[in-house]
Design an enzyme around this catalytic site. Structure first.
Site, PDB file in Angstrom:
ATOM      1  N   ARG A 149     -12.026   9.438 -19.952  1.00 47.33           N
ATOM      2  CA  ARG A 149     -11.842  10.545 -20.905  1.00 47.33           C
ATOM      3  C   ARG A 149     -12.757  10.343 -22.110  1.00 47.33           C
ATOM      4  O   ARG A 149     -12.537   9.438 -22.915  1.00 47.33           O
ATOM      5  CB  ARG A 149     -10.387  10.640 -21.361  1.00 47.33           C
ATOM      6  CG  ARG A 149     -10.170  11.720 -22.420  1.00 47.33           C
ATOM      7  CD  ARG A 149      -8.730  12.176 -22.568  1.00 47.33           C
ATOM      8  NE  ARG A 149      -7.847  11.170 -23.137  1.00 47.33           N
ATOM      9  CZ  ARG A 149      -6.608  11.428 -23.556  1.00 47.33           C
ATOM     10  NH1 ARG A 149      -6.111  12.654 -23.451  1.00 47.33           N
ATOM     11  NH2 ARG A 149      -5.856  10.472 -24.037  1.00 47.33           N
ATOM     12  N   ASP A 170      -0.376   7.248 -29.527  1.00 43.01           N
ATOM     13  CA  ASP A 170      -1.799   7.453 -29.775  1.00 43.01           C
ATOM     14  C   ASP A 170      -1.954   8.514 -30.853  1.00 43.01           C
ATOM     15  O   ASP A 170      -0.986   8.876 -31.531  1.00 43.01           O
ATOM     16  CB  ASP A 170      -2.553   7.789 -28.487  1.00 43.01           C
ATOM     17  CG  ASP A 170      -2.155   9.125 -27.870  1.00 43.01           C
ATOM     18  OD1 ASP A 170      -1.467   9.939 -28.544  1.00 43.01           O
ATOM     19  OD2 ASP A 170      -2.531   9.380 -26.706  1.00 43.01           O
TER      20      ASP A 170
END
Length: 557
Positions: free
Chosen positions: A187, A475
């Site tokens: 990603r 996150d």
């Protein structure tokens, strides 16, 4: 936009093929050990070509985002697009679907790309590893380039890591020992982020920070695409923060150019798009269409999706205010509509539907807490598998058996359930913005947002993107939800269930409480984290991403 026979007419005349001048790329970050293996002249030339062809279109797409947020903020609710109805109504087209190694994705593990976490992920037993250079990585120069080195070594079977020795114990060596390692899906950073340690010259002769997306993608693809193909898989990517079919088309053009540039067959790249923004939920079918030669599926990025909902509707009145973050579950109306539509859309077009994150971290000192969490994870994955999802995300290896059991119970020996079409699902535009939950805001919920955001930002400033907080692996998305809720509660004059108004002064008191409770150590960044939190949660303006200003002004390497 004007519909065409192949999709959506581009809004720019910038070419994506044919000769184009090379754009000068300059590396301004320090060159440490082995960095020259990633920042090779040929790799930098490839980055130069990517920026020459696509940097201008990237800016166009970011301008589109600003216009769309302005429209929603001024009362224009998003709708399914009339100009692309022909795409949705054409029942014939299908997407490329799974590439080699992506046929079975029932459990995917996510995590950053430092050597230790890379090894843990590859030994985890998951089907897929989302190698995250985005929300789970603090984008220090060291993390960006050394993450690329971790992936470079892992793909070549040469990765090892020895932890630092202490006064009482020698360093521990980590190696990949699993016979079958997960398929890597990398990603890159989203279109909105830059890489300040690499600069390029645009067509007007201006020096600008490089695109974080193109840097992450370009270095990984250039170095690893051919080796991945030789390994029996391919160069695969998770695409974050996309907001429109035009952004998907931009990625598709990047892929097509890259395959041609390296002499790789068209369609070798496979992407999975995270549907984690409100505008993208209204264009899922169009996103699949524009990436149809390169796409494997869509993912329900639940936490960023909630953040996007708040961001777009933050000024639209009390009826768009959400309660405590913990109460915004996958079963509330707007989240339920979004995931049901995602599964139906994917399977209609032969794409995989991947479910959301379970971020729990087992607490070995409290078996009862762990058991309760496992029950919640199991129930969540049972719902996803029953709804038709083909796989799901976890943040910790101990959750893999829990999640896999629920998908095994539904899938059996089948690798996926793409054949389950869900014709009974009928989602209206109004359902995708139905945020009525009917629960109060609690004082503990407000404090939790302030506490988690400041603790996460502090760790992020020290170079940690995936952070264990209160038995959860957090996150950047969690910090974004937390600070955006605080901003909205203040500006919509909300009160807690005991009648306390949520004001700037009230939040300042909670900031002081958090700073008084955390364990302070030499070199910590709590004061900077509190300053950043004030800027993004207490200011009159609403920064679109907290990481933008924090990266530019506070993040050091």
């Amino acid at each position: 936009m004007t519909p065409t026979a192949t999709g959506i007419e581009p809004t720019t005349d910038r070419p994506t093929t044919g000769p184009i001048p090379t754009t000068a790329i300059t590396v301004t970050g320090p060159l440490r050990e082995r960095y020259d293996e990633i920042l090779t002249p040929d790799a930098l030339a490839f980055l130069s070509e990517l920026h020459a062809r696509f940097a201008g279109r990237r800016h166009d797409r970011l301008a589109d985002r600003m216009r769309r947020r302005f429209e929603i903020g001024n009362g224009h609710d998003p709708q399914f697009r009339a100009d692309t109805a022909h795409i949705r109504e054409d029942a014939e087209w299908q997407v490329a679907g799974a590439g080699p190694g992506l046929e079975d994705r029932r459990v995917e593990i996510t995590g950053p790309t430092d050597p230790k976490m890379t090894i843990n992920a590859l030994n985890s037993g998951a089907k897929v590893w989302l190698a995250d250079q985005e929300d789970a990585t603090s984008p220090t120069w060291r993390n960006v380039i050394e993450g690329q080195l971790s992936l470079f070594d892992a793909i070549r079977g040469q990765l090892s890591y020895t932890s630092p020795a202490t006064e009482t114990a020698p360093g521990k060596e980590y190696r990949v020992t699993a016979e079958r390692t997960p398929t890597i899906v990398m990603r890159p950073r989203g279109w909105h982020l830059t890489e300040k340690h690499i600069e390029f010259t645009d067509r007007a002769g201006r020096r600008m920070a490089a695109s974080g997306s193109l840097v992450d993608y370009g270095l990984y693809f250039f170095h690893n695409a051919q080796r991945l193909i030789e390994n029996g898989v391919g160069p695969y990517f998770y695409l974050p923060k996309i907001e429109s079919a035009e952004e998907a088309k931009l990625w598709d053009d990047v892929f097509t150019f890259s395959e041609d540039r390296l002499g790789i067959a068209h369609g070798t790249i496979r992407a999975t798009v995270l549907i984690e923004t409100l505008p993208a939920a209204f264009e899922m079918e169009e996103i699949l269409f524009e990436l149809r030669d390169h796409i494997a599926g869509l993912n329900a990025g639940r936490w960023d999706y909630i953040f996007s909902m708040i961001k777009n509707y933050r000024g639209r009145g009390a009826r768009f205010v959400l309660p405590d973050r913990s109460q915004v579950t996958m079963t509330v109306p707007f989240m339920r509509a979004y995931t049901e539509l995602l599964v139906q859309t994917c399977h209609k077009r032969g794409a995989f539907a991947i479910g959301g994150m379970s971020a729990f971290i087992p607490n070995r000192r409290d078996p009862e807490v762990t058991a309760q969490a496992f029950e919640k994870v199991s129930a969540d994955k049972k719902r996803e598998a029953g709804d038709g999802f083909d796989g799901t995300w976890v943040a910790h290896p101990d959750l893999i058996p829990v999640a896999r059991a629920e998908f095994d119970a539904v899938l059996g020996e089948r690798p996926n359930q793409v054949d389950r079409q869900r014709p009974e699902v009928h989602v209206k535009a109004s359902q995708l913005i139905d945020v009525h939950i009917g629960l109060p805001i609690s004082a503990s919920g407000v404090y939790a947002n302030v506490s988690v955001a400041i603790r996460y930002i502090e760790a992020w400033l020290r170079g940690l993107g995936a952070v264990a907080i209160d038995n959860l692996m957090e996150d950047a998305a969690t910090a974004e939800i937390s600070r955006s809720q605080v901003w909205q509660w203040i500006h919509q004059d909300r009160s807690t269930e005991d009648g306390t108004r949520i004001t700037r002064d009230y939040i300042e008191g909670l900031i002081g409480r958090v700073l008084g409770e955390v364990e302070r150590r030499e070199g910590d960044r709590f004061d900077d984290a509190a300053t950043i939190f004030r800027e993004v949660a207490l200011g009159d303006d609403f920064p679109t991403f907290l990481t933008l200003g924090a990266y530019a002004d506070y993040l050091t390497d």
